[in-house]
Motif scaffolding. Sequence first.
Motif, PDB file in Angstrom:
ATOM      1  N   LEU A 235       0.838  -1.209   0.000  1.00 37.34           N
ATOM      2  CA  LEU A 235       0.000   0.000   0.000  1.00 37.34           C
ATOM      3  C   LEU A 235       0.874   1.261   0.000  1.00 37.34           C
ATOM      4  O   LEU A 235       0.529   2.257  -0.640  1.00 37.34           O
ATOM      5  CB  LEU A 235      -0.980  -0.007   1.182  1.00 37.34           C
ATOM      6  CG  LEU A 235      -2.045  -1.121   1.129  1.00 37.34           C
ATOM      7  CD1 LEU A 235      -2.977  -1.050   2.338  1.00 37.34           C
ATOM      8  CD2 LEU A 235      -2.860  -1.073  -0.176  1.00 37.34           C
ATOM      9  N   HIS A 238       2.004   1.952  -3.516  1.00 38.39           N
ATOM     10  CA  HIS A 238       0.971   2.612  -4.326  1.00 38.39           C
ATOM     11  C   HIS A 238       0.748   4.061  -3.895  1.00 38.39           C
ATOM     12  O   HIS A 238       0.370   4.898  -4.721  1.00 38.39           O
ATOM     13  CB  HIS A 238      -0.329   1.793  -4.305  1.00 38.39           C
ATOM     14  CG  HIS A 238      -0.208   0.539  -5.111  1.00 38.39           C
ATOM     15  ND1 HIS A 238      -0.413   0.501  -6.465  1.00 38.39           N
ATOM     16  CD2 HIS A 238       0.171  -0.714  -4.747  1.00 38.39           C
ATOM     17  CE1 HIS A 238      -0.180  -0.726  -6.915  1.00 38.39           C
ATOM     18  NE2 HIS A 238       0.166  -1.489  -5.891  1.00 38.39           N
ATOM     19  N   ARG A 242       0.843   8.117  -6.028  1.00 33.89           N
ATOM     20  CA  ARG A 242      -0.120   9.229  -5.924  1.00 33.89           C
ATOM     21  C   ARG A 242       0.540  10.513  -5.456  1.00 33.89           C
ATOM     22  O   ARG A 242      -0.091  11.565  -5.472  1.00 33.89           O
ATOM     23  CB  ARG A 242      -1.236   8.862  -4.941  1.00 33.89           C
ATOM     24  CG  ARG A 242      -2.124   7.776  -5.456  1.00 33.89           C
ATOM     25  CD  ARG A 242      -3.198   7.396  -4.449  1.00 33.89           C
ATOM     26  NE  ARG A 242      -3.450   5.985  -4.580  1.00 33.89           N
ATOM     27  CZ  ARG A 242      -3.178   5.073  -3.657  1.00 33.89           C
ATOM     28  NH1 ARG A 242      -2.673   5.434  -2.484  1.00 33.89           N
ATOM     29  NH2 ARG A 242      -3.415   3.811  -3.895  1.00 33.89           N
ATOM     30  N   ASP A 249      -2.394   6.178 -10.637  1.00 32.39           N
ATOM     31  CA  ASP A 249      -2.930   5.202  -9.695  1.00 32.39           C
ATOM     32  C   ASP A 249      -3.334   3.938 -10.439  1.00 32.39           C
ATOM     33  O   ASP A 249      -4.028   4.020 -11.450  1.00 32.39           O
ATOM     34  CB  ASP A 249      -4.170   5.810  -9.000  1.00 32.39           C
ATOM     35  CG  ASP A 249      -4.450   5.152  -7.668  1.00 32.39           C
ATOM     36  OD1 ASP A 249      -4.107   3.958  -7.507  1.00 32.39           O
ATOM     37  OD2 ASP A 249      -5.021   5.827  -6.786  1.00 32.39           O
ATOM     38  N   PHE A 251      -5.088   1.623  -8.970  1.00 33.80           N
ATOM     39  CA  PHE A 251      -6.319   1.148  -8.348  1.00 33.80           C
ATOM     40  C   PHE A 251      -7.550   1.611  -9.127  1.00 33.80           C
ATOM     41  O   PHE A 251      -7.574   2.699  -9.690  1.00 33.80           O
ATOM     42  CB  PHE A 251      -6.459   1.680  -6.913  1.00 33.80           C
ATOM     43  CG  PHE A 251      -5.466   1.138  -5.925  1.00 33.80           C
ATOM     44  CD1 PHE A 251      -4.415   0.323  -6.317  1.00 33.80           C
ATOM     45  CD2 PHE A 251      -5.583   1.453  -4.571  1.00 33.80           C
ATOM     46  CE1 PHE A 251      -3.502  -0.166  -5.392  1.00 33.80           C
ATOM     47  CE2 PHE A 251      -4.675   0.970  -3.636  1.00 33.80           C
ATOM     48  CZ  PHE A 251      -3.632   0.158  -4.042  1.00 33.80           C
ATOM     49  N   ASP A 253     -12.076   1.588  -8.564  1.00 34.14           N
ATOM     50  CA  ASP A 253     -13.040   1.575  -7.449  1.00 34.14           C
ATOM     51  C   ASP A 253     -13.159   0.159  -6.882  1.00 34.14           C
ATOM     52  O   ASP A 253     -13.264  -0.043  -5.678  1.00 34.14           O
ATOM     53  CB  ASP A 253     -14.419   2.055  -7.920  1.00 34.14           C
ATOM     54  CG  ASP A 253     -14.408   3.554  -8.193  1.00 34.14           C
ATOM     55  OD1 ASP A 253     -13.445   4.230  -7.752  1.00 34.14           O
ATOM     56  OD2 ASP A 253     -15.342   4.042  -8.864  1.00 34.14           O
ATOM     57  N   THR A 255     -10.876  -2.153  -6.877  1.00 31.81           N
ATOM     58  CA  THR A 255      -9.680  -2.451  -6.073  1.00 31.81           C
ATOM     59  C   THR A 255      -9.900  -1.932  -4.650  1.00 31.81           C
ATOM     60  O   THR A 255      -9.661  -2.645  -3.667  1.00 31.81           O
ATOM     61  CB  THR A 255      -8.426  -1.743  -6.674  1.00 31.81           C
ATOM     62  OG1 THR A 255      -8.354  -2.049  -8.057  1.00 31.81           O
ATOM     63  CG2 THR A 255      -7.151  -2.159  -5.970  1.00 31.81           C
ATOM     64  N   ARG A 256     -10.379  -0.694  -4.561  1.00 28.42           N
ATOM     65  CA  ARG A 256     -10.593  -0.073  -3.241  1.00 28.42           C
ATOM     66  C   ARG A 256     -11.679  -0.802  -2.455  1.00 28.42           C
ATOM     67  O   ARG A 256     -11.545  -0.998  -1.248  1.00 28.42           O
ATOM     68  CB  ARG A 256     -10.914   1.415  -3.403  1.00 28.42           C
ATOM     69  CG  ARG A 256      -9.672   2.252  -3.715  1.00 28.42           C
ATOM     70  CD  ARG A 256     -10.003   3.735  -3.845  1.00 28.42           C
ATOM     71  NE  ARG A 256     -10.416   4.042  -5.195  1.00 28.42           N
ATOM     72  CZ  ARG A 256      -9.575   4.397  -6.184  1.00 28.42           C
ATOM     73  NH1 ARG A 256      -8.286   4.549  -5.929  1.00 28.42           N
ATOM     74  NH2 ARG A 256     -10.012   4.632  -7.395  1.00 28.42           N
ATOM     75  N   GLU A 257     -12.723  -1.243  -3.150  1.00 31.37           N
ATOM     76  CA  GLU A 257     -13.790  -2.005  -2.461  1.00 31.37           C
ATOM     77  C   GLU A 257     -13.238  -3.306  -1.880  1.00 31.37           C
ATOM     78  O   GLU A 257     -13.580  -3.696  -0.762  1.00 31.37           O
ATOM     79  CB  GLU A 257     -14.897  -2.393  -3.457  1.00 31.37           C
ATOM     80  CG  GLU A 257     -15.985  -1.369  -3.630  1.00 31.37           C
ATOM     81  CD  GLU A 257     -16.969  -1.829  -4.719  1.00 31.37           C
ATOM     82  OE1 GLU A 257     -17.439  -2.981  -4.661  1.00 31.37           O
ATOM     83  OE2 GLU A 257     -17.224  -1.023  -5.637  1.00 31.37           O
ATOM     84  N   ILE A 259     -10.103  -3.924  -1.052  1.00 31.83           N
ATOM     85  CA  ILE A 259      -9.202  -3.629   0.070  1.00 31.83           C
ATOM     86  C   ILE A 259     -10.031  -3.426   1.347  1.00 31.83           C
ATOM     87  O   ILE A 259      -9.722  -3.980   2.411  1.00 31.83           O
ATOM     88  CB  ILE A 259      -8.333  -2.374  -0.223  1.00 31.83           C
ATOM     89  CG1 ILE A 259      -7.396  -2.636  -1.407  1.00 31.83           C
ATOM     90  CG2 ILE A 259      -7.529  -1.953   1.015  1.00 31.83           C
ATOM     91  CD1 ILE A 259      -6.652  -1.401  -1.907  1.00 31.83           C
ATOM     92  N   ALA A 260     -11.112  -2.656   1.228  1.00 29.21           N
ATOM     93  CA  ALA A 260     -11.952  -2.381   2.397  1.00 29.21           C
ATOM     94  C   ALA A 260     -12.594  -3.669   2.913  1.00 29.21           C
ATOM     95  O   ALA A 260     -12.671  -3.907   4.130  1.00 29.21           O
ATOM     96  CB  ALA A 260     -13.024  -1.350   2.028  1.00 29.21           C
TER      97      ALA A 260
END
Length: 320
Positions: A235, A238, A242, A249, A251, A253, A255-257, A259-260
């Motif tokens: 992380l 990455h 940024r 980037d 990532f 959306d 990818t972020r979902e 990760i969460a």
Amino acid sequence: MSEHITATAHTNIALIKYWGKENADLNLPTTSSLSMTLDKFYTRTSVAFDHQAFEDRLILNEVEVDPGRVHKFLNIFRTEIADFGPVRVTSTNYVPTAAGLASSASSFAALTGAMSSLLKLDLLPSQMTRYARRGSGSASRSIFGNFAIWNKGEDDETSYAESFLNEDIGLSMIVAEVSAESKKMSSTKGMQLAQLSPDYAGWVAHSAQQLEDMKGALLRSDIEQVGLIAQDNSLAMHALNRTCPEPFDYFTDKTRELIAFVEDCYKAGLLAFVTIDAGPNVKIITSRSQESSLLARLKDNFPELQFDVAHAGPGIQIEA
Ligand code: PMV
């Protein structure tokens, strides 16, 4: 055509990433890196001298393609060992496109193994890793099975990979394919830009400590620590992308979902951590014993995605 030599090499995923070059011609990295070789994804490559051809040829997944990068790589052997005629390279990637994994690590490792045998070079594994490194940095680590370290070194001779732990510690990687919404940027270009981040020196310094901590965690088969360190390292890599002057980037959306979601699974008591390379796909680190329950949750929550499960895999195999 001369006799064929065939080599198989498996792809690897870095737990401590290579993300920056000290020397771009030789692929000398700014940090040492550590990876796990995967059982599921590999490249099988055959080479033979092609007396009828005028130049090197590359047949990739049964289609003849531009041999540019392969030709450049073979020229290293021509310059440093001995000149030789055109070579026909026939390569098949058993890396499902659905998994969205890069195949350059397994490809250049397999090509190195096959060429060293075709040229009867009788290389030590460490010498093989140095050639593979020049094709693609991460390929150096695919010479070995299980866990390998690529020592950053200072020059061509000292920048080589070696086996760190030749043991399957029960770590599983669930590879989630995330459709590429964002424009792809090559790892070479990505590294070049990331190295301009004001946080880059800090990432390099921290990576050296993380490597030591990672070695200890692997030797203790402590999958929770392995996952936490790998996740932090990836992380932060990455985050550099940024914060550089031309931010970018990998990532999406999704990818972020993911990760969460993985973070929530960890908070709920599961072993679940992410590591992400130069693309939007997410590799989820867990243990063999928790792999099926985590996979079931992932499939329930992301029915639109495809998942592949991989474990530790073998080093290079050369068929005489
Ligand atoms: O070997 P390359 O040039 O494709 O770079 C690989 C970079 C990462 O996959 C992001 C990290 C790594 O160590 O494999």
